[in-house]
Design a protein around this motif. Structure first.
Motif, short mmCIF file in Angstrom:
data_model
loop_
_atom_site.label_atom_id
_atom_site.label_comp_id
_atom_site.label_asym_id
_atom_site.label_seq_id
_atom_site.Cartn_x
_atom_site.Cartn_y
_atom_site.Cartn_z
N PRO A 84 0.82 -1.21 0.00
CA PRO A 84 0.00 0.00 0.00
C PRO A 84 0.86 1.26 0.00
CG PRO A 84 0.02 -1.02 2.17
CD PRO A 84 0.74 -1.96 1.26
N LEU A 85 0.35 2.29 -0.66
CA LEU A 85 0.99 3.61 -0.70
C LEU A 85 0.06 4.59 0.00
CD1 LEU A 85 2.02 3.52 -4.48
CD2 LEU A 85 3.44 2.89 -2.52
N ASN A 86 0.46 5.09 1.12
CA ASN A 86 -0.43 5.92 1.93
C ASN A 86 -0.05 7.38 2.00
OD1 ASN A 86 -2.21 3.77 2.69
ND2 ASN A 86 -0.63 3.03 4.09
N THR A 87 1.08 7.75 1.38
CA THR A 87 1.47 9.16 1.40
C THR A 87 1.61 9.76 0.01
OG1 THR A 87 3.83 8.57 1.47
CG2 THR A 87 2.70 8.85 3.59
N LEU A 88 1.70 8.91 -1.01
CA LEU A 88 1.88 9.38 -2.39
C LEU A 88 0.85 8.73 -3.30
CD1 LEU A 88 5.77 9.12 -2.59
CD2 LEU A 88 4.45 11.25 -2.58
N ALA A 89 0.44 9.46 -4.33
CA ALA A 89 -0.52 8.95 -5.31
C ALA A 89 0.14 8.85 -6.67
CB ALA A 89 -1.73 9.87 -5.40
N PRO A 90 0.15 7.67 -7.30
CA PRO A 90 0.69 7.55 -8.66
C PRO A 90 -0.13 8.39 -9.64
CG PRO A 90 0.43 5.39 -7.63
CD PRO A 90 -0.28 6.37 -6.76
N ALA A 91 0.54 8.94 -10.65
CA ALA A 91 -0.11 9.80 -11.64
C ALA A 91 -0.83 8.95 -12.68
CB ALA A 91 0.91 10.72 -12.30
N ILE A 92 -1.99 8.47 -12.32
CA ILE A 92 -2.82 7.62 -13.19
C ILE A 92 -4.24 8.17 -13.12
CG2 ILE A 92 -3.57 5.26 -13.67
CD1 ILE A 92 -1.21 4.26 -12.00
N ALA A 93 -4.92 8.24 -14.28
CA ALA A 93 -6.21 8.93 -14.31
C ALA A 93 -7.12 8.37 -15.39
CB ALA A 93 -5.99 10.43 -14.54
N ILE A 94 -8.40 8.72 -15.27
CA ILE A 94 -9.41 8.46 -16.30
C ILE A 94 -9.83 9.81 -16.89
CG2 ILE A 94 -11.75 7.60 -16.78
CD1 ILE A 94 -11.42 5.72 -14.38
N LYS A 95 -9.99 9.86 -18.21
CA LYS A 95 -10.50 11.07 -18.87
C LYS A 95 -11.77 10.70 -19.63
CE LYS A 95 -8.08 12.87 -22.31
NZ LYS A 95 -7.04 13.67 -22.99
N LEU A 96 -12.85 11.41 -19.35
CA LEU A 96 -14.15 11.16 -19.99
C LEU A 96 -14.50 12.35 -20.87
CD1 LEU A 96 -15.91 9.79 -16.81
CD2 LEU A 96 -15.13 8.44 -18.76
N VAL A 97 -14.82 12.08 -22.13
CA VAL A 97 -15.01 13.14 -23.12
C VAL A 97 -16.48 13.22 -23.53
CG1 VAL A 97 -14.37 13.92 -25.43
CG2 VAL A 97 -12.67 12.84 -23.95
N PRO A 98 -17.07 14.42 -23.46
CA PRO A 98 -18.47 14.59 -23.88
C PRO A 98 -18.57 14.60 -25.41
CG PRO A 98 -17.54 16.69 -23.23
CD PRO A 98 -16.49 15.65 -22.91
N PRO A 99 -19.78 14.56 -25.96
CA PRO A 99 -19.94 14.60 -27.43
C PRO A 99 -19.27 15.84 -28.00
CG PRO A 99 -22.02 14.06 -26.36
CD PRO A 99 -21.08 14.46 -25.27
N GLY A 100 -18.62 15.68 -29.16
CA GLY A 100 -17.94 16.79 -29.80
C GLY A 100 -18.83 17.52 -30.78
N PRO A 101 -18.34 18.63 -31.31
CA PRO A 101 -19.11 19.38 -32.32
C PRO A 101 -19.18 18.61 -33.63
CG PRO A 101 -16.90 20.28 -32.10
CD PRO A 101 -17.03 19.24 -31.03
N GLU A 102 -20.15 18.96 -34.46
CA GLU A 102 -20.29 18.30 -35.75
C GLU A 102 -19.16 18.67 -36.70
OE1 GLU A 102 -24.11 19.05 -37.34
OE2 GLU A 102 -25.20 18.00 -35.76
N GLU A 103 -18.71 19.92 -36.64
CA GLU A 103 -17.61 20.34 -37.51
C GLU A 103 -16.28 19.85 -36.93
OE1 GLU A 103 -18.40 23.73 -34.66
OE2 GLU A 103 -19.56 22.30 -35.85
N PRO A 104 -15.24 19.71 -37.76
CA PRO A 104 -13.94 19.26 -37.25
C PRO A 104 -13.45 20.14 -36.11
CG PRO A 104 -13.95 19.25 -39.64
CD PRO A 104 -15.22 19.93 -39.21
N ALA A 105 -13.04 19.52 -35.01
CA ALA A 105 -12.60 20.29 -33.86
C ALA A 105 -11.17 20.78 -34.00
CB ALA A 105 -12.72 19.43 -32.60
N VAL A 106 -10.38 20.10 -34.82
CA VAL A 106 -8.97 20.47 -35.01
C VAL A 106 -8.70 20.57 -36.51
CG1 VAL A 106 -6.58 19.80 -34.60
CG2 VAL A 106 -8.34 19.23 -32.91
N SER A 107 -8.03 21.62 -36.91
CA SER A 107 -7.65 21.77 -38.32
C SER A 107 -6.16 22.03 -38.43
CB SER A 107 -8.44 22.91 -38.97
OG SER A 107 -8.15 24.14 -38.34
N VAL A 108 -5.57 21.56 -39.52
CA VAL A 108 -4.14 21.73 -39.78
C VAL A 108 -3.98 22.47 -41.10
CG1 VAL A 108 -1.95 20.55 -40.18
CG2 VAL A 108 -3.57 19.65 -38.48
N ALA A 109 -3.19 23.54 -41.11
CA ALA A 109 -3.03 24.36 -42.32
C ALA A 109 -1.59 24.84 -42.42
CB ALA A 109 -3.99 25.56 -42.25
#
Length: 332
Positions: free
Chosen positions: A219-244
């Motif tokens: 057990p680790l009782n003083t430190l927390a490992p950097a591990i996480a969950i990321k939950l993403v909501p619905p995105g926009p209909e148009e492209p969210a990222v563009s490259v030019a």
């Protein structure tokens, strides 16, 4: 902007006194983060520099956290991630004045119990993409602070009713000590001594524990490992990222690729190559901040008639790409 689920949970007891909302909510626009520390930016120990305390991600060293049920919300994508840094390098054979990254891979897993099957295990990162550890005696490319890496997982594997157990380890068999393996970041627990929510398992052999009996080893009782969950909501209909503004130029034996990426919270960019514009492969390191300029080494330079393009991803996982650019043939 990122919402930390646990920070909101911790704030509930003080909500009535300070005027903050007394109910937990998720955003319909930005990702929701479930982790132990109040935010992703709290994980400043070990992976950024200084003593590593032997917090390596190894063939025989797995880090486990117990996260609460994910908050109910309208989500379309889920990711699990870890903050990694200090990938190790070694002298290049026959060219000891140059150094190369020790190759290896890091995996992560998610389960409703402290045991993980192969279907619950996901590739997270290669060491060539993890910031390298500096060497006071030699020049090392790619040195930097630890970064978060994410792997998309089926939303069905995230529990919204029971705790989520996450694990990070390496299947690379020579990652058995901190001198050869990358380092996992950690955060100091604000209230050590409470319920144990993190463990170290030093008995694995390149795969996560398949049974829950001996999984939660130390057990680790003083430190927390950097591990996480990321939950993403619905995105926009148009492209969210563009490259030019994609451009390619020759500089000696190297090829220089430049482009711009637009979107909200663009997190990383890279160059891809293809022979037929059907199958694309990454041809550069990942850059996490502009300007996006890449110097492709001769062995990464595509041959005439093949194609290059720029790609970028935002914090929600949406990817945008440029049009393909064909490497011209030399004039006769």
């Amino acid at each position: 902007m990122i919402i930390s689920y646990l920070s909101l949970v911790a704030a509930l007891t003080a909500a009535a006194a300070d005027g903050l909302p007394a109910s937990l909510s998720t955003s319909s626009i930005v990702p929701t983060i479930v982790t132990i520390a109040p935010s992703l930016h709290e994980y400043g120990r070990f992976a950024d520099g200084g003593p590593d305390a032997n917090w390596y991600v190894g063939f025989n060293n797995a880090w486990i956290v117990k996260l609460p049920p994910a908050p109910i919300g309208d989500f379309t994508h889920a990711f699990i991630g870890a903050k990694l840094g200090r990938a190790k390098t070694r002298p290049v054979p026959d060219k000891p004045w140059l150094r190369e990254t020790i190759p290896g891979k890091v995996y992560a897993g998610i389960s409703a119990s402290p045991a993980w099957t192969s279907e619950q295990s996901f590739f997270l990162a290669e060491t060539r993409d993890i910031p390298a550890e500096a060497d006071p005696q030699a020049r090392v490319d790619g040195v930097g602070a630890g970064e978060w890496f994410w792997a998309e997982v089926p939303l069905s594997q995230v529990s919204f009713t029971a705790p989520n157990y996450l694990i990070v380890w390496s299947p690379t068999n020579y990652f058995t000590k901190a001198s050869s393996a990358p380092i996992l970041a950690a955060a100091d627990l604000e209230e050590p001594g409470g319920e144990t929510r993190a463990w170290l398992n030093r008995s694995i052999q390149g795969v996560p524990p398949r049974s829950r009996g001996a999984s939660l080893e130390t057990p680790l009782n003083t430190l927390a490992p950097a591990i996480a969950i990321k939950l993403v909501p619905p995105g926009p209909e148009e492209p969210a990222v563009s490259v030019a503004d994609f451009s390619v130029a020759r500089a000696g034996k190297r090829v220089i690729v430049r482009f711009s990426a637009a979107g909200e919270d663009v997190a990383e960019a890279w160059v891809e190559s293809s022979r037929d514009q059907l199958e694309w492969q990454r041809a550069s390191r990942i850059q996490r901040r502009p300007p996006y300029a890449f110097s492709l080494a001769p062995d990464k330079t595509p041959v005439p008639g093949s194609f290059l393009r720029g790609a970028a991803r935002d914090i929600s996982g949406a990817v945008g790409v440029s049009d393909g650019y064909m490497i011209p043939y030399a004039p006769r």
